[in-house]
Design an enzyme around this catalytic site. Structure first.
Site, PDB file in Angstrom:
ATOM      1  N   CYS A 146       3.734   1.654  -1.437  1.00 54.14           N
ATOM      2  CA  CYS A 146       4.353   1.788  -2.604  1.00 54.14           C
ATOM      3  C   CYS A 146       3.273   2.365  -3.546  1.00 54.14           C
ATOM      4  CB  CYS A 146       4.815   0.499  -3.256  1.00 54.14           C
ATOM      5  SG  CYS A 146       5.988  -0.349  -2.260  1.00 54.14           S
ATOM      6  N   GLY A 157       0.795  -1.441  -0.017  1.00 55.56           N
ATOM      7  CA  GLY A 157      -0.011   0.083   0.132  1.00 55.56           C
ATOM      8  C   GLY A 157       0.691   1.113   0.003  1.00 55.56           C
TER       9      GLY A 157
END
Length: 527
Positions: A83, A81
Site C-alpha cells: 500500500c 508495504g
C-alpha cells in the site's frame, strides 16, 4: 349591544391563540397533524482529501457514491508495504485525471480503521481496489489493472470513456496506426452485434494496445475483408495478423486475447525483466532460445537466421555458461522440459528449423540441469545444495532439513534472504537441523518440480522420505516456531504477514497484496 358581543370577541381571540401559538393554561399543546415543522438534518460531513485522493469513512462513503458517478476506492492498511508503494502512484493517477477533467474520482479507505466497510466489501487483503459506477454500492468492479500512475489512469479512462476509437474512413485508420506500434481494429458489419460488446470488453483491459472499431464497407474493401475480422496492425515482422470471427460460434474473448498477445510479440524477442511477463503470459508452450553474446559481431549475425526460421513455429531458464554461446535451448513451459541440440551444431535457419521439428516430433530427449557441488557447500550457516547433492542432504534420516528453493532474479527471495541467514545462524549449533538453499533455475529435481519462488520445504528426520510444504510467514520468529515444533505452526498465533491473491510471474503487472492480519499465504514469483 357592545356588551353582548364581548364574549364572542374574547372567544375568537382565544381560538386564535390556541391555533397560532399552541399555548393554553396548561402549557404547550400538541400540534395538529400535518403542521409539525420539518426537523433540520445535521449537515453531512465533507470527506477530507489527501494529495488529490478522497479519504472516506463509513460516514462519508454513501455521500461520495452519490456525488461521484465513477469512483475508484482503494482499501489499504497503514502497515501494508504494498500500500505504501502504491500511494504515490495512486496520487499521480488522480492528478493526471484531474488535469484532463476526467469524470472519475479516486478515494481510499483505511480498512483496519473501518472494519464495517472492509466486511461489507469482502476485503481480505491489501491493497484491494474497487470501482463503483453510478452510486451502485452492491456490485463494484474489482480493479485488476497496473499499479503505476499511467496504467491506473488508462484503466479508468477506458471505463468512463470509449475503449475503442470509432473509425470512419481510411484517414482515421492511418492516423491511428501511425501513432502506435501496435493497433487492433475490429471490423464489424453490425456494431450492435454481441461480438462488438466482447471486443470492447477486451479493449477495456488490454491497456498496452490501442483499439479502433469500424463498420464502414469502404474500409472492409480497403483491407481485403469480406467478413467480421479483428486485425492487429504492427510496425514490425509481417506487419499484420488477422483473426476472423467465427460466424456460428461468435467472438471468444479468451481466444482473441491469446491471439493478440501472441501476435503482438516480436517473432524474436529479447528475454529481459521487462519482456518476461509478456513471454510467460502468452501461454505459448514451446520456446526456442538463442543464447548469444551481443558484444560479438559474429553472434549478432546469427539473429538473421534465427528470425528467418521463426515464422512457421510461432505459437508453439537456462543454466548456461557464457562460453557455451552461441547455442539453442528449446523449452516447454507446461512441462518445464528442456532440450538442447548436439554440442557444436551450427546456428543457421536450416539447423534451427530441423531442431524444432525434431523436438516436436519426439526425436530429442530432454535434459535436466544440475550445477557441480561447490567445494565449500557446507561451510556457511546456509548450506548450498545442487541437483547432485540434494538427495544425500535432504533425506539424511538423522537431520531435520529446511530448504529454500529460489531464483536469483526473484524479488521475494531477495526480500526474505536476511531472515533465512538469521535462521541459519540461530540454529548453526543444532546438529540435527540443517538450513539450506537451492537455485531452482540452475538445478532441476524430477521429484520436486518448482513452479514458484521462493518455495520452502521441510524434510523431517527419520525414515519414509516425508516432506512438509511450509506455508507460513517468512520471518525469523515464525520460522523458529516452525522448527521448534517439529514442522508445525501454532494456528492460534497468526501474524501480520504479506500475501498475494495470485502468484506473480517475473515482471507481471499484477502486483502482490498484503493479507489482513492472520493470513499466512505469502507472495511468490512464479515461473
Amino acid at each position: 349591544m357592545d356588551g353582548q358581543f364581548l364574549p364572542v370577541l374574547v372567544l375568537l381571540l382565544g381560538a386564535s391563540g390556541l391555533c397560532g401559538q399552541g399555548l393554553g393554561p396548561g402549557g404547550p399543546l400538541e400540534e395538529p397533524p400535518g403542521e409539525k415543522p420539518p426537523e433540520e438534518k445535521p449537515p453531512e460531513e465533507e470527506p477530507p482529501e489527501e494529495d488529490g485522493v478522497l479519504v472516506l469513512s463509513r460516514q462519508t462513503l454513501g455521500q461520495a457514491l452519490q456525488e461521484h458517478p465513477a469512483l475508484l476506492v482503494e482499501f489499504y492498511a497503514p502497515w501494508c508495504g504494498h500500500c505504501r508503494a502504491l500511494a504515490p502512484e495512486y496520487s499521480k493517477a488522480a492528478a493526471l485525471l484531474a488535469a484532463e477533467s476526467a469524470r472519475v474520482t479516486l478515494a481510499k479507505v483505511d480498512g483496519p480503521a473501518e472494519p464495517e466497510l472492509a466486511e461489507e466489501f469482502a476485503v481480505t487483503e491489501y491493497p484491494t481496489l474497487k470501482f463503483f459506477r453510478e452510486g451502485n454500492r452492491t456490485h463494484p468492479e474489482e480493479y485488476t489493472g497496473p499499479r503505476e500512475a499511467e496504467g491506473i489512469a488508462e484503466w479508468l479512462r477506458r471505463r468512463v470513456g470509449p475503449s475503442a476509437r470509432r473509425l470512419e474512413d481510411e484517414e482515421d485508420v492511418r492516423a491511428l496506426t501511425d501513432a502506435r506500434d501496435v493497433v487492433v481494429v475490429g471490423f464489424f458489419q453490425d456494431l450492435q452485434d454481441r461480438d462488438v460488446a466482447t471486443f470492447l470488453g477486451l479493449a477495456q483491459d488490454a491497456l498496452d494496445m490501442t483499439f479502433g472499431l469500424t463498420d464502414r464497407p469502404q474500409l472492409f474493401q480497403k483491407f481485403g475483408l469480406t467478413k467480421d475480422t479483428v486485425v492487429l496492425f504492427k510496425k514490425y515482422d509481417e506487419g499484420r495478423a488477422d483473426f476472423p470471427v467465427d460466424k456460428e460460434l461468435g467472438l471468444d474473448q479468451g481466444d482473441l486475447s491469446r491471439f493478440l498477445l501472441t501476435h503482438s510479440m516480436h517473432l524474436v524477442t529479447e528475454y529481459s525483466s521487462e519482456t518476461s511477463s509478456r513471454i510467460f503470459e502468452a501461454k505459448i508452450l514451446n520456446h526456442l532460445l538463442l543464447f548469444v553474446n551481443q558484444t560479438l559481431d559474429a553472434h549478432r549475425e546469427l539473429l538473421a537466421g534465427f528470425r528467418e526460421a521463426a515464422p512457421p513455429f510461432r505459437g508453439q531458464y537456462f543454466g548456461l555458461k557464457a562460453q557455451e554461446a552461441p547455442t539453442l535451448r528449446f523449452i516447454n513451459i507446461e512441462t518445464t522440459k528442456k532440450y538442447a541440440p548436439e554440442h557444436g551444431a551450427p546456428v543457421t535457419a536450416a539447423t534451427i528449423a530441423d531442431f524444432c521439428r525434431a523436438v516436436l516430433g519426439g526425436g530429442v530427449k530432454p535434459y535436466r540441469l544440475s550445477q557441480e557441488v561447490p567445494p565449500d557447500w557446507d561451510q556457511r550457516p546456509v548450506k548450498t545444495l545442487v541437483g547432485k547433492n540434494f538427495e544425500q542432504v535432504a533425506f539424511d534420516e538423522t537431520k531435520n532439513v529446511f530448504i529454500k528453493f529460489y531464483a536469483p532474479w526473484c524479488a521475494h527471495c531477495k526480500e526474505m534472504a536476511p531472515a533465512w541467514e538469521e535462521l541459519a545462524e540461530k540454529y548453526r549449533d543444532h546438529e540435527d537441523i540443517v538450513i539450506a538453499e537451492l537455485d531452482a533455475t540452475a538445478n532441476e529435481l524430477e521429484a520436486f518440480p518448482v513452479h514458484g519462488f521462493p518455495t520452502l520445504k521441510y524434510f523431517p528426520a527419520g525414515p519414509g522420505r516425508k516432506v512438509i510444504d511450509y506455508k507460513g510467514a517468512r520471518d525469523l520468529e515464525t520460522f523458529s516456531k516452525f522448527l521448534d515444533s517439529g514442522g508445525e505452526l501454532p494456528a492460534e498465533e497468526p501474524a501480520e504477514v504479506p500475501g498475494a491473491a495470485f502468484p506473480e510471474k517475473p515482471g507481471n503487472t499484477m502486483e502482490p497484496k498484503d493479507k489482513k492480519p492472520g493470513n499466512t499465504t505469502e507472495p511468490r514469483d512464479e515461473l
